[in-house]
Design a protein around this motif. Structure first.
Motif, short mmCIF file in Angstrom:
data_model
loop_
_atom_site.label_atom_id
_atom_site.label_comp_id
_atom_site.label_asym_id
_atom_site.label_seq_id
_atom_site.Cartn_x
_atom_site.Cartn_y
_atom_site.Cartn_z
N VAL A 131 0.85 -1.20 0.00
CA VAL A 131 0.00 0.00 0.00
C VAL A 131 0.89 1.25 0.00
O VAL A 131 0.66 2.19 -0.78
CB VAL A 131 -0.95 -0.01 1.22
CG1 VAL A 131 -1.69 1.32 1.34
CG2 VAL A 131 -1.94 -1.16 1.10
N GLN A 132 1.91 1.25 0.85
CA GLN A 132 2.77 2.44 0.94
C GLN A 132 3.48 2.72 -0.39
O GLN A 132 3.53 3.86 -0.86
CB GLN A 132 3.82 2.26 2.04
CG GLN A 132 3.24 2.51 3.42
CD GLN A 132 4.19 2.08 4.54
OE1 GLN A 132 5.23 1.47 4.29
NE2 GLN A 132 3.81 2.39 5.77
N ARG A 133 4.01 1.65 -1.01
CA ARG A 133 4.75 1.86 -2.27
C ARG A 133 3.82 2.34 -3.37
O ARG A 133 4.19 3.16 -4.21
CB ARG A 133 5.47 0.57 -2.66
CG ARG A 133 6.71 0.36 -1.75
CD ARG A 133 7.24 -1.03 -1.85
NE ARG A 133 7.80 -1.31 -3.17
CZ ARG A 133 8.05 -2.53 -3.62
NH1 ARG A 133 7.75 -3.56 -2.87
NH2 ARG A 133 8.55 -2.71 -4.81
N LEU A 134 2.59 1.85 -3.35
CA LEU A 134 1.63 2.32 -4.36
C LEU A 134 1.26 3.78 -4.10
O LEU A 134 1.14 4.58 -5.03
CB LEU A 134 0.39 1.43 -4.37
CG LEU A 134 0.60 0.08 -5.07
CD1 LEU A 134 -0.46 -0.93 -4.66
CD2 LEU A 134 0.60 0.24 -6.60
N ARG A 135 1.11 4.13 -2.82
CA ARG A 135 0.74 5.52 -2.51
C ARG A 135 1.90 6.48 -2.78
O ARG A 135 1.67 7.65 -3.04
CB ARG A 135 0.25 5.62 -1.06
CG ARG A 135 -1.18 5.12 -0.93
CD ARG A 135 -1.82 5.40 0.40
NE ARG A 135 -3.24 5.10 0.35
CZ ARG A 135 -3.97 4.67 1.38
NH1 ARG A 135 -3.41 4.51 2.57
NH2 ARG A 135 -5.25 4.42 1.23
N GLU A 136 3.13 5.95 -2.72
CA GLU A 136 4.27 6.81 -3.11
C GLU A 136 4.16 7.15 -4.58
O GLU A 136 4.48 8.25 -5.00
CB GLU A 136 5.59 6.08 -2.86
CG GLU A 136 6.08 6.20 -1.42
CD GLU A 136 7.12 5.13 -1.08
OE1 GLU A 136 7.77 4.60 -2.01
OE2 GLU A 136 7.25 4.84 0.13
N ARG A 137 3.69 6.19 -5.39
CA ARG A 137 3.58 6.45 -6.84
C ARG A 137 2.33 7.25 -7.16
O ARG A 137 2.35 8.13 -8.02
CB ARG A 137 3.55 5.12 -7.62
CG ARG A 137 4.86 4.35 -7.54
CD ARG A 137 4.87 3.22 -8.55
NE ARG A 137 4.81 3.71 -9.92
CZ ARG A 137 5.87 4.06 -10.64
NH1 ARG A 137 7.08 3.97 -10.11
NH2 ARG A 137 5.73 4.50 -11.87
N VAL A 138 1.22 6.89 -6.50
CA VAL A 138 -0.06 7.57 -6.77
C VAL A 138 -0.67 7.95 -5.42
O VAL A 138 -1.33 7.14 -4.78
CB VAL A 138 -1.03 6.63 -7.54
CG1 VAL A 138 -2.33 7.34 -7.87
CG2 VAL A 138 -0.39 6.07 -8.80
#
Ligand code: SAH
Ligand code: SF4
Ligand code: F3S
Length: 446
Positions: free
Chosen positions: A295-302
């Motif tokens: 979740v964190q890595r996806l939120r870093e991108r979007v």
């Protein structure tokens, strides 16, 4: 023309299978009716995921049995429950004419043809066909789009190789099998020609697509290659998929978000429980922290990425402490949406034999607590959008009111607004004026 009525239970895969069966039956000269009373044939596409799903279909079959006593009617069951119970179903409800398993769906029309050609010679006897069939995943690609249909499911694989201790799907749907990429792209081209703008790729673990069968290319999994190929198709505006599994949600897939412009910023990522001890008992091979990192890595991108999930409450041995972890994790991640299921013991699964089964009343209580937590976050997400303009792909008329239409924004939030039929299939700006937990209400940007 013989008329067929089909009732569908279960997941999106079943919805897609029903569409394929409709297309197939029409090509064999059958009519599809929405009126049970007009039907010569009634087919139920069934689900076994929880006991309740099976009970609904059994209840329906029992009432259809009464109808069958009064008039000439063929009764068929297909899908997961047919696969799961096979001939046992016929023992329970003797009136069933066809029991067709998940790998044999595409034979339904042939069975009906044979029946109607031979009734004088061979009037009765239940046909049970639940065996495996080589390459069955490639044999259910017929389509039957509704007029003006904007969004479509595309099954890219069948089956599941996981062994989640509560789940019946590997028994009902068999081993993982993948469709060739070319077949999938051809099917999407067909959808484009017929006006579809959004595709949702379906698989039990959709991000496992092609694993171990199709090669990696430039460090990209077959699933990522497929997403890239669909990104390149003119006419498709939005790409979604479900359900991915945390295992296999690697950097190549994470890297697609924010890079592939058509890939929507919403993921349905089933968690099941936020307690590592329960995940282990469920045989889900990840920890809550791995999920958190995805979740964190996806939120870093979007940064405004939306998340939804599946949760099972009341799994055997789930303590108050385990459950509290799931509640706390809902507050941490702030899911937009979640399906919260009460654990249902299934035959042939490990968890059904576990000690420390949880009382129904406790499951109910935990479901309510988690639903309340979810509602708070869903409402908060929606409320924040009041006053913004959302790009909405218009799908059709809403149930409420003559001039009301609906669609979804890229984050999969449902938007309802005053419109007109010409807007269907278009992406329009909607100014959001009101919000509830489940929908946004607004008006078309002048
Ligand atoms: N393949 C998907 C899930 C498919 S089944 C995945 O692994 O993510 C859809 C959901 O049904 C599951 O995510 C789970 O939350 C729920 N489910 C499956 N078996 C269940 C059971 N025995 N009792 C209650 N819920 C169940
Ligand atoms: Fe069931 Fe687990 Fe497979 Fe999902 S991954 S279908 S929950 S066995
Ligand atoms: Fe049900 Fe089968 Fe889908 S058990 S959830 S219809 S895969």
């Amino acid at each position: 023309m013989k008329q067929v009525f089909i009732k569908t239970y279960g997941c999106q895969m079943n919805e897609r299978d029903t569409e394929a069966i409709r297309g197939l039956l029409k090509s064999h000269g059958y009519g599809i009716t929405d009126e049970v009373h007009n039907a010569d044939v009634i087919l139920l596409n069934t689900c076994s995921i929880r006991e309740q799903a099976e009970m609904k279909a059994i209840g329906k079959l029992t009432s259809l049995f009464q109808q069958k006593k009064r008039r000439d009617l063929l009764l068929g069951v297909f899908g997961c429950m047919a696969q799961h119970h096979g001939i046992e179903l016929q023992k329970r409800i003797p009136a069933i004419d066809f029991i067709i398993g998940t790998e044999k769906l595409h034979h339904i029309a042939d069975y009906l043809d044979r029946h109607f050609a031979n009734t004088a010679v061979n009037p009765k006897g239940t046909i049970v066909d639940v065996t495996a069939e080589q390459d069955s995943q490639n044999k259910i690609s017929t389509r039957d789009l509704k007029p003006g249909q904007v969004s479509a499911f595309v099954s890219i694989m069948q089956g599941c190789n996981m062994h989640c201790s509560y789940c019946i799907v590997p028994t009902t749907r068999g081993q993982e099998r993948y469709r060739p990429m070319k077949d999938i792209l051809d099917e999407i081209q067909y959808l484009i020609i017929h006006g579809v703008k959004e595709v949702t790729l379906l698989g039990q673990i959709v991000n496992h697509y092609g694993q171990g069968t199709f090669p990696m290319v430039d460090g990209k999994s077959p699933f990522v290659q497929l997403l890239e190929a669909i990104q390149g198709l003119d006419g498709i505006e939005r790409i979604r998929f479900m359900s991915p599994h945390p295992v296999g949600f690697r950097h190549d897939l994470i890297g697609c978000f924010g890079r592939l412009s058509k890939l929507c910023p919403h993921i349905h990522l089933p968690l099941q429980s936020a307690s590592d001890h329960i995940l282990k008992a469920m045989k889900r091979p990840y920890s809550c922290d791995i999920f958190r990192q995805i979740v964190q890595r996806l939120r870093e991108r979007v940064p405004d990425m939306a998340f939804s999930t599946d949760i099972i409450v009341g799994f055997p041995g789930e303590t108050e402490e385990d459950f509290d972890k799931t509640v706390a994790f809902f507050d941490e991640i702030a899911f937009d949406m979640a399906f919260i299921f009460k654990y249902s013991p299934r035959s042939h699964t490990l968890a059904a034999f576990m000690e420390e089964q949880i009382a129904e009343s406790k499951k109910e209580e935990r479901q309510q607590v988690l639903l309340k937590t979810l509602e708070r976050h869903s409402y908060e997400h929606n409320r924040k959008l009041i006053g913004t303009t959302q790009q909405v792909l218009v799908e059709g008329k809403a149930h409420r009111g003559e001039s009301k239409f609906f669609g979804r924004n890229a984050h999969f939030r449902k938007v309802i607004f005053d419109g007109h039929p010409e807007l269907i299939g278009q992406t329009v700006g909607i100014i959001i004026e009101r919000a509830s937990t489940t929908a946004l209400l607004g008006k078309v940007l002048p």
